[in-house]
Design a protein around this motif. Structure first.
Motif, PDB file in Angstrom:
ATOM      1  N   ARG A  41      15.411  -6.995 -13.135  1.00  0.00           N
ATOM      2  CA  ARG A  41      16.176  -5.742 -13.139  1.00  0.00           C
ATOM      3  C   ARG A  41      16.498  -5.257 -11.729  1.00  0.00           C
ATOM      4  O   ARG A  41      16.946  -4.132 -11.533  1.00  0.00           O
ATOM      5  N   GLY A  42      16.268  -6.121 -10.746  1.00  0.00           N
ATOM      6  CA  GLY A  42      16.703  -5.800  -9.396  1.00  0.00           C
ATOM      7  C   GLY A  42      15.670  -5.143  -8.510  1.00  0.00           C
ATOM      8  O   GLY A  42      16.029  -4.423  -7.572  1.00  0.00           O
ATOM      9  N   HIS A  43      14.384  -5.377  -8.784  1.00  0.00           N
ATOM     10  CA  HIS A  43      13.317  -4.826  -7.943  1.00  0.00           C
ATOM     11  C   HIS A  43      12.553  -5.974  -7.281  1.00  0.00           C
ATOM     12  O   HIS A  43      11.548  -6.446  -7.819  1.00  0.00           O
ATOM     13  N   PRO A  44      13.011  -6.422  -6.124  1.00  0.00           N
ATOM     14  CA  PRO A  44      12.358  -7.551  -5.462  1.00  0.00           C
ATOM     15  C   PRO A  44      11.117  -7.108  -4.686  1.00  0.00           C
ATOM     16  O   PRO A  44      10.814  -5.926  -4.575  1.00  0.00           O
ATOM     17  N   ARG A  45      10.424  -8.077  -4.148  1.00  0.00           N
ATOM     18  CA  ARG A  45       9.268  -7.860  -3.259  1.00  0.00           C
ATOM     19  C   ARG A  45       8.187  -6.980  -3.895  1.00  0.00           C
ATOM     20  O   ARG A  45       7.629  -6.093  -3.252  1.00  0.00           O
ATOM     21  N   LEU A  46       7.912  -7.228  -5.167  1.00  0.00           N
ATOM     22  CA  LEU A  46       6.860  -6.484  -5.838  1.00  0.00           C
ATOM     23  C   LEU A  46       5.524  -7.198  -5.681  1.00  0.00           C
ATOM     24  O   LEU A  46       5.474  -8.407  -5.502  1.00  0.00           O
ATOM     25  N   ALA A  47       4.443  -6.442  -5.770  1.00  0.00           N
ATOM     26  CA  ALA A  47       3.087  -7.000  -5.719  1.00  0.00           C
ATOM     27  C   ALA A  47       2.211  -6.202  -6.665  1.00  0.00           C
ATOM     28  O   ALA A  47       2.468  -5.022  -6.926  1.00  0.00           O
ATOM     29  N   MET A  48       1.165  -6.848  -7.182  1.00  0.00           N
ATOM     30  CA  MET A  48       0.262  -6.186  -8.116  1.00  0.00           C
ATOM     31  C   MET A  48      -0.355  -4.927  -7.501  1.00  0.00           C
ATOM     32  O   MET A  48      -0.614  -3.938  -8.195  1.00  0.00           O
ATOM     33  N   SER A  49      -0.599  -4.967  -6.208  1.00  0.00           N
ATOM     34  CA  SER A  49      -1.267  -3.848  -5.540  1.00  0.00           C
ATOM     35  C   SER A  49      -0.410  -2.584  -5.497  1.00  0.00           C
ATOM     36  O   SER A  49      -0.903  -1.499  -5.177  1.00  0.00           O
ATOM     37  N   PHE A  50       0.892  -2.695  -5.811  1.00  0.00           N
ATOM     38  CA  PHE A  50       1.787  -1.531  -5.757  1.00  0.00           C
ATOM     39  C   PHE A  50       1.507  -0.538  -6.886  1.00  0.00           C
ATOM     40  O   PHE A  50       1.810   0.648  -6.758  1.00  0.00           O
ATOM     41  N   SER A  51       0.970  -1.017  -7.997  1.00  0.00           N
ATOM     42  CA  SER A  51       0.921  -0.192  -9.205  1.00  0.00           C
ATOM     43  C   SER A  51       0.081   1.069  -9.045  1.00  0.00           C
ATOM     44  O   SER A  51       0.482   2.142  -9.514  1.00  0.00           O
ATOM     45  N   ALA A  52      -1.079   0.979  -8.399  1.00  0.00           N
ATOM     46  CA  ALA A  52      -1.961   2.146  -8.292  1.00  0.00           C
ATOM     47  C   ALA A  52      -1.336   3.281  -7.474  1.00  0.00           C
ATOM     48  O   ALA A  52      -1.253   4.420  -7.964  1.00  0.00           O
ATOM     49  N   PRO A  53      -0.879   3.031  -6.226  1.00  0.00           N
ATOM     50  CA  PRO A  53      -0.279   4.145  -5.472  1.00  0.00           C
ATOM     51  C   PRO A  53       1.012   4.660  -6.095  1.00  0.00           C
ATOM     52  O   PRO A  53       1.271   5.871  -6.087  1.00  0.00           O
ATOM     53  N   LEU A  54       1.821   3.767  -6.672  1.00  0.00           N
ATOM     54  CA  LEU A  54       3.072   4.216  -7.281  1.00  0.00           C
ATOM     55  C   LEU A  54       2.813   5.117  -8.491  1.00  0.00           C
ATOM     56  O   LEU A  54       3.529   6.099  -8.709  1.00  0.00           O
ATOM     57  N   GLU A  86       6.539   0.807   1.791  1.00  0.00           N
ATOM     58  CA  GLU A  86       7.516   1.504   2.635  1.00  0.00           C
ATOM     59  C   GLU A  86       8.591   0.530   3.104  1.00  0.00           C
ATOM     60  O   GLU A  86       9.784   0.859   3.114  1.00  0.00           O
ATOM     61  N   LYS A  87       8.161  -0.665   3.453  1.00  0.00           N
ATOM     62  CA  LYS A  87       9.112  -1.682   3.920  1.00  0.00           C
ATOM     63  C   LYS A  87      10.076  -2.084   2.814  1.00  0.00           C
ATOM     64  O   LYS A  87      11.260  -2.365   3.064  1.00  0.00           O
ATOM     65  N   ALA A  88       9.582  -2.107   1.582  1.00  0.00           N
ATOM     66  CA  ALA A  88      10.427  -2.470   0.442  1.00  0.00           C
ATOM     67  C   ALA A  88      11.360  -1.338   0.031  1.00  0.00           C
ATOM     68  O   ALA A  88      12.247  -1.524  -0.805  1.00  0.00           O
ATOM     69  N   GLY A  89      11.156  -0.142   0.605  1.00  0.00           N
ATOM     70  CA  GLY A  89      12.044   0.981   0.325  1.00  0.00           C
ATOM     71  C   GLY A  89      11.667   1.813  -0.882  1.00  0.00           C
ATOM     72  O   GLY A  89      12.493   2.599  -1.374  1.00  0.00           O
ATOM     73  N   TYR A  90      10.421   1.682  -1.355  1.00  0.00           N
ATOM     74  CA  TYR A  90      10.017   2.425  -2.542  1.00  0.00           C
ATOM     75  C   TYR A  90       9.359   3.767  -2.214  1.00  0.00           C
ATOM     76  O   TYR A  90       9.290   4.642  -3.084  1.00  0.00           O
ATOM     77  N   ILE A  91       8.852   3.937  -0.997  1.00  0.00           N
ATOM     78  CA  ILE A  91       8.261   5.215  -0.601  1.00  0.00           C
ATOM     79  C   ILE A  91       8.764   5.596   0.778  1.00  0.00           C
ATOM     80  O   ILE A  91       9.285   4.757   1.514  1.00  0.00           O
TER      81      ILE A  91
END
Length: 393
Positions: A41-54, A86-91
């Motif tokens: 769906r167009g969300h690159p550079r994801l990692a499992m560790s993102f889920s908790a802070p997001l 932050e680098k991926a542009g999500y925060i």
């Protein structure tokens, strides 16, 4: 006196199947399914560790100190973990309107869209689980996960849709908290492990497992598995060797110290089960165990990875173990063996402690209390095992 290798069977079977293994495997399945769909769906550079802070930032912007406290880590470590996001542009960092000297960590537009898409994918996973075990079972599982999360004060529980959260949204934060507690219990038994070790340790069969198979299971490269294996080998838990039928294939197998870790892991999971049962209530925890096992089986997770107990494979490992290991392991193995013969589905850490502690074993009243619950055959088994334990002290 040394007990035969086959009496290690109950230890191995409880290692193969327990509520933490089921919870961890289901969580991993849910996360991978979501990440695959989010990438499409167009969300690159994801990692499992993102889920908790997001998930925490999904409710409102937070100061770094607030976010670090909620995640249970230092401010410096939290700052490091946020850099990829932050680098991926999500925060992004924003001025705090209540304090111009402070900054807030907040979701960007892309981050908000990611959260929305993630919830949609989790809801799709929730519905998929319903097709496997039924809506009632999934609803019950979600409720028990919610209760466990609230009891353990899991960060982020209830920050969005409350009881409407899909079951997969509850899995990751609860699993992380329980894994941390499990590692702390295991550390108290003398094992200083890292989260990454679980990718390897949790999937090595008694007869050994190929590095390539471990890489396939974890969806990583063989080089990544080899790096972890190197650390575990340096700690003495595993050894590496060529496969007999394929000299190009590298296999990993447990050492004597690795068998100690298996034994202590079983004890640690049982301790954690007791803690959670006391917090949630025995009946609710038993229902959670059953529902996790049901979904784990329906998803056919880890099929064929850890094979049922093999006496020959165990005998080969035990033949290489020093006498001091055998003496140290006999006690727990014997008691779990007795429990299995008595038809117990789970031997709690408290029961093991009762039977293995020297004062309890020597106490006539304690023995009478234990024997009162056994039939004649089981009483004879108990006396034989207690005699064996006395010989190994």
């Amino acid at each position: 006196m040394s007990l035969p290798a086959e009496q290690f069977a109950p230890v191995w079977e409880q290692y193969r199947h327990n509520f933490m293994r089921h919870l961890t495997a289901i969580t991993r399945h849910s996360e991978r399914r979501a990440m695959e769909q989010l990438t499409k769906r167009g969300h690159p550079r994801l990692a499992m560790s993102f889920s908790a802070p997001l998930s925490l930032l999904g409710s409102r912007p937070l100061r770094l100190t607030e976010l670090a406290d909620a995640l249970g880590m230092s401010k410096q470590l939290c700052l490091q973990s946020l850099k990829p996001l932050e680098k991926a542009g999500y925060i992004e960092r924003r001025d705090d309107p209540k304090d111009k000297r402070a900054k807030l960590v907040a979701l960007t537009t892309d981050g908000e869209q990611l959260i929305q898409h993630a919830l949609e994918e989790m809801q799709a996973t929730h519905k998929y689980y319903e097709t496997l075990i039924g809506s009632k079972a999934v609803r019950g599982l979600s409720g028990h996960l919610r209760d466990a999360s609230k009891a353990l004060q899991v960060p982020g529980e209830g920050i969005r849709a409350g009881n409407g959260l899909p079951v997969s949204a509850r899995l990751t934060p609860l699993s992380r908290i329980l894994q941390e507690r499990l590692m702390a219990i295991t550390a108290s038994l003398g094992h200083n492990l890292q989260f990454s070790f679980g990718q390897v340790l949790g999937a090595i069969d008694l007869g050994g497992t190929a590095v390539a198979e471990l890489a396939r299971l974890n969806a990583v490269t063989t080089q990544a598995i080899s790096r972890i294996a190197g650390e575990l080998e340096s700690l003495g838990y595993i050894s590496r060797a060529m496969a007999n039928n394929d000299r190009r294939s590298r296999h990993l197998r447990f050492t004597a110290k690795g068998l100690v870790l298996i034994r202590d892991s079983v004890q640690s999971v049982q301790t954690l089960a007791e803690e959670l049962s006391a917090t949630m209530g025995e009946q609710h925890f038993a229902e959670l165990e059953q529902q996790l096992q049901q979904l784990y089986a329906a998803l056919e997770l880890e099929t064929g990875i850890l094979k049922p107990f093999n006496t020959q494979a165990a005998a080969e490992l035990f033949s290489d173990t020093p006498a001091e290991f055998t003496r140290a392991t006999d006690k727990t193995a014997a008691l779990l063996y007795l429990a299995s013969q008595m038809g117990m589905t789970r031997t709690t850490a408290g029961t093991v402690e009762l039977l293995t502690s020297a004062p309890a074993v020597r106490s006539l009243q304690q023995l009478r209390d234990i024997e009162s619950r056994l039939d004649d055959r089981q009483k004879r088994q108990l006396q034989t095992l207690l005699a064996a334990l006395n010989d190994t002290r």
